[in-house]
Each structure stands twice: as structure tokens, then as C-alpha cells.
Design a protein around this motif. Structure first.
Motif, short mmCIF file in Angstrom:
data_model
loop_
_atom_site.label_atom_id
_atom_site.label_comp_id
_atom_site.label_asym_id
_atom_site.label_seq_id
_atom_site.Cartn_x
_atom_site.Cartn_y
_atom_site.Cartn_z
N LYS A 182 0.85 -1.20 0.00
CA LYS A 182 0.00 0.00 0.00
C LYS A 182 0.88 1.24 0.00
CE LYS A 182 -3.28 -2.40 3.03
NZ LYS A 182 -4.01 -2.33 4.34
N PRO A 183 0.37 2.37 -0.47
CA PRO A 183 1.18 3.60 -0.43
C PRO A 183 1.71 3.91 0.97
CG PRO A 183 -0.73 3.92 -1.83
CD PRO A 183 -0.90 2.58 -1.18
N GLU A 184 0.96 3.58 1.98
CA GLU A 184 1.40 3.86 3.35
C GLU A 184 2.54 2.94 3.82
OE1 GLU A 184 -1.75 3.27 2.32
OE2 GLU A 184 -2.90 2.15 3.84
N ASP A 185 2.90 1.97 3.01
CA ASP A 185 4.07 1.15 3.31
C ASP A 185 5.36 1.82 2.84
OD1 ASP A 185 2.12 -1.71 2.41
OD2 ASP A 185 2.66 -1.07 4.45
N THR A 186 5.25 2.93 2.13
CA THR A 186 6.43 3.65 1.67
C THR A 186 7.28 4.08 2.85
OG1 THR A 186 5.35 4.45 -0.35
CG2 THR A 186 7.22 5.74 0.49
N ALA A 187 8.55 3.67 2.84
CA ALA A 187 9.44 3.95 3.96
C ALA A 187 10.83 3.41 3.63
CB ALA A 187 8.94 3.28 5.24
N VAL A 188 11.79 3.80 4.44
CA VAL A 188 13.08 3.12 4.46
C VAL A 188 12.98 1.97 5.46
CG1 VAL A 188 15.55 3.32 4.89
CG2 VAL A 188 14.31 5.24 3.87
N TYR A 189 13.34 0.79 5.00
CA TYR A 189 13.24 -0.41 5.82
C TYR A 189 14.63 -0.81 6.31
CZ TYR A 189 8.38 -1.06 4.57
OH TYR A 189 7.01 -0.89 4.43
N TYR A 190 14.72 -1.08 7.61
CA TYR A 190 15.97 -1.43 8.25
C TYR A 190 15.86 -2.79 8.93
CZ TYR A 190 16.66 3.68 8.08
OH TYR A 190 16.77 4.98 7.70
N CYS A 191 16.90 -3.59 8.84
CA CYS A 191 16.93 -4.75 9.73
C CYS A 191 17.67 -4.33 10.99
CB CYS A 191 17.55 -5.98 9.08
SG CYS A 191 19.27 -5.84 8.61
N SER A 192 17.30 -4.96 12.08
CA SER A 192 17.77 -4.50 13.38
C SER A 192 18.14 -5.66 14.28
CB SER A 192 16.66 -3.67 14.04
OG SER A 192 17.00 -3.33 15.37
N LEU A 193 19.25 -5.48 14.99
CA LEU A 193 19.72 -6.44 15.98
C LEU A 193 19.68 -5.75 17.34
CD1 LEU A 193 21.31 -9.03 16.91
CD2 LEU A 193 23.39 -7.77 16.28
N ARG A 194 19.19 -6.46 18.36
CA ARG A 194 19.15 -5.89 19.71
C ARG A 194 20.50 -5.31 20.10
NH1 ARG A 194 16.93 -9.67 24.39
NH2 ARG A 194 15.11 -9.49 23.03
N GLY A 195 20.46 -4.17 20.72
CA GLY A 195 21.68 -3.47 21.11
C GLY A 195 21.88 -2.21 20.30
N GLY A 196 20.88 -1.90 19.46
CA GLY A 196 20.93 -0.66 18.71
C GLY A 196 21.60 -0.75 17.36
N TYR A 197 21.76 -1.97 16.86
CA TYR A 197 22.40 -2.13 15.55
C TYR A 197 21.36 -2.11 14.43
CZ TYR A 197 26.38 -3.70 18.33
OH TYR A 197 27.40 -3.78 19.23
N TRP A 198 21.57 -1.19 13.50
CA TRP A 198 20.73 -1.09 12.32
C TRP A 198 21.62 -1.04 11.09
CZ3 TRP A 198 15.93 2.57 12.54
CH2 TRP A 198 15.23 2.35 13.74
N GLY A 199 21.06 -1.49 9.96
CA GLY A 199 21.77 -1.29 8.70
C GLY A 199 21.52 0.11 8.18
N LYS A 200 21.91 0.36 6.94
CA LYS A 200 21.70 1.68 6.33
C LYS A 200 20.33 1.79 5.70
CE LYS A 200 26.55 2.82 5.59
NZ LYS A 200 27.59 3.23 4.62
N GLY A 201 19.64 0.66 5.57
CA GLY A 201 18.28 0.68 5.09
C GLY A 201 18.14 0.54 3.59
N THR A 202 16.93 0.19 3.16
CA THR A 202 16.60 0.12 1.74
C THR A 202 15.25 0.79 1.56
OG1 THR A 202 16.43 -1.37 -0.17
CG2 THR A 202 15.56 -2.21 1.91
N LEU A 203 15.14 1.63 0.54
CA LEU A 203 13.93 2.43 0.34
C LEU A 203 12.89 1.65 -0.44
CD1 LEU A 203 12.39 5.14 0.47
CD2 LEU A 203 13.61 5.80 -1.62
N VAL A 204 11.69 1.62 0.09
CA VAL A 204 10.54 1.03 -0.59
C VAL A 204 9.56 2.16 -0.88
CG1 VAL A 204 8.56 -0.51 -0.34
CG2 VAL A 204 10.82 -1.22 0.48
N THR A 205 9.22 2.32 -2.16
CA THR A 205 8.25 3.33 -2.56
C THR A 205 7.08 2.63 -3.25
OG1 THR A 205 10.01 4.96 -2.89
CG2 THR A 205 7.87 5.43 -3.88
N VAL A 206 5.89 2.85 -2.70
CA VAL A 206 4.68 2.24 -3.27
C VAL A 206 3.85 3.36 -3.88
CG1 VAL A 206 2.68 0.78 -2.86
CG2 VAL A 206 4.76 0.48 -1.48
N SER A 207 3.81 3.38 -5.18
CA SER A 207 3.13 4.47 -5.87
C SER A 207 2.76 4.03 -7.28
CB SER A 207 4.05 5.69 -5.93
OG SER A 207 3.45 6.73 -6.70
N SER A 208 1.66 4.60 -7.76
CA SER A 208 1.25 4.33 -9.14
C SER A 208 1.79 5.42 -10.06
CB SER A 208 -0.27 4.24 -9.24
OG SER A 208 -0.86 5.41 -8.70
#
Length: 113
Positions: free
Chosen positions: A87-113
Motif C-alpha cells: 500500500k502507499p502507506e508502506d512507503t518507507a526506508v526499511y531497516y533490519c535490526s539487531l538488539r543493542g541498537g544495531y541497524w543497517g543503512k536501510g533500503t527504500l521502498v516506494t509504493v506508488s502508481s
């Protein structure tokens, strides 16, 4: 050093699907629970999904339940997020996360027509 590298984002039409991956290194991947978190433009982080270390237990935010599936391959040190019925509201940068505050740099998902 913990490294988390997300991939698989892109532009998709509403109703479409994407599969995100997160390649993990620098720690014993199979011993840790993992999560996906997203951040939409102009908003704070939102927890999306989590999976336990063995992959047998999964958890989802209400906003994605029934549409997203989290999984992992401990032999490949990789976390996945299958996203369907986007859905358009799923548009976001998605990060995987490990406990302890570790995140990646993310990957952008854009949902749009």
C-alpha cells in the motif's frame, strides 16, 4: 564488527510485492532474534516484524499482519521480509535490526502508481 546490509527495495505499484533481504556479519547470526523496522518520510521509526533466533516464532505489527512475512536462513546469515499487497502507506526506508541498537543503512521502498 556487526554489519547489516539491506537490499531489495525499489518502486512498486500498489498491490505489488517486494522481497527485502538483510545480509548479516560480525556476530553469530543464528543465536539472535532479529527485527525489521521502517521509517516513513517525516515520521518516527515503526517496528514492523520480528523473528526469534531459530525462526520458529514470528511477530508482526497490526499494520502489516497478513501481508508481510518475515523469515531467515541461518546457514546464509540472511534475514528476509516478503511484502505482498503493498500500500502507499508502506512507503518507507526499511531497516533490519539487531538488539543493542544495531541497524543497517536501510533500503527504500516506494509504493506508488
Amino acid at each position: 564488527e556487526v554489519q547489516l546490509v539491506e537490499s531489495g527495495g525499489g518502486l512498486v505499484q500498489p498491490g505489488g510485492s517486494l522481497r527485502l533481504s538483510c545480509a548479516a556479519s560480525g556476530f553469530t547470526f543464528g543465536s539472535y532474534d532479529m527485527s525489521w523496522v521502517r521509517q516513513a518520510p517525516g515520521k518516527g521509526p515503526e517496528w514492523v516484524s520480528a523473528i526469534n533466533s531459530g525462526g520458529g516464532s514470528t511477530y508482526y505489527a497490526d499494520s502489516v499482519k497478513g501481508r508481510f512475512t518475515i523469515s531467515r536462513d541461518n546457514a546464509k546469515n540472511t534475514l528476509y521480509l516478503q511484502m505482498n499487497s503493498l500500500k502507499p502507506e508502506d512507503t518507507a526506508v526499511y531497516y533490519c535490526s539487531l538488539r543493542g541498537g544495531y541497524w543497517g543503512k536501510g533500503t527504500l521502498v516506494t509504493v506508488s502508481s
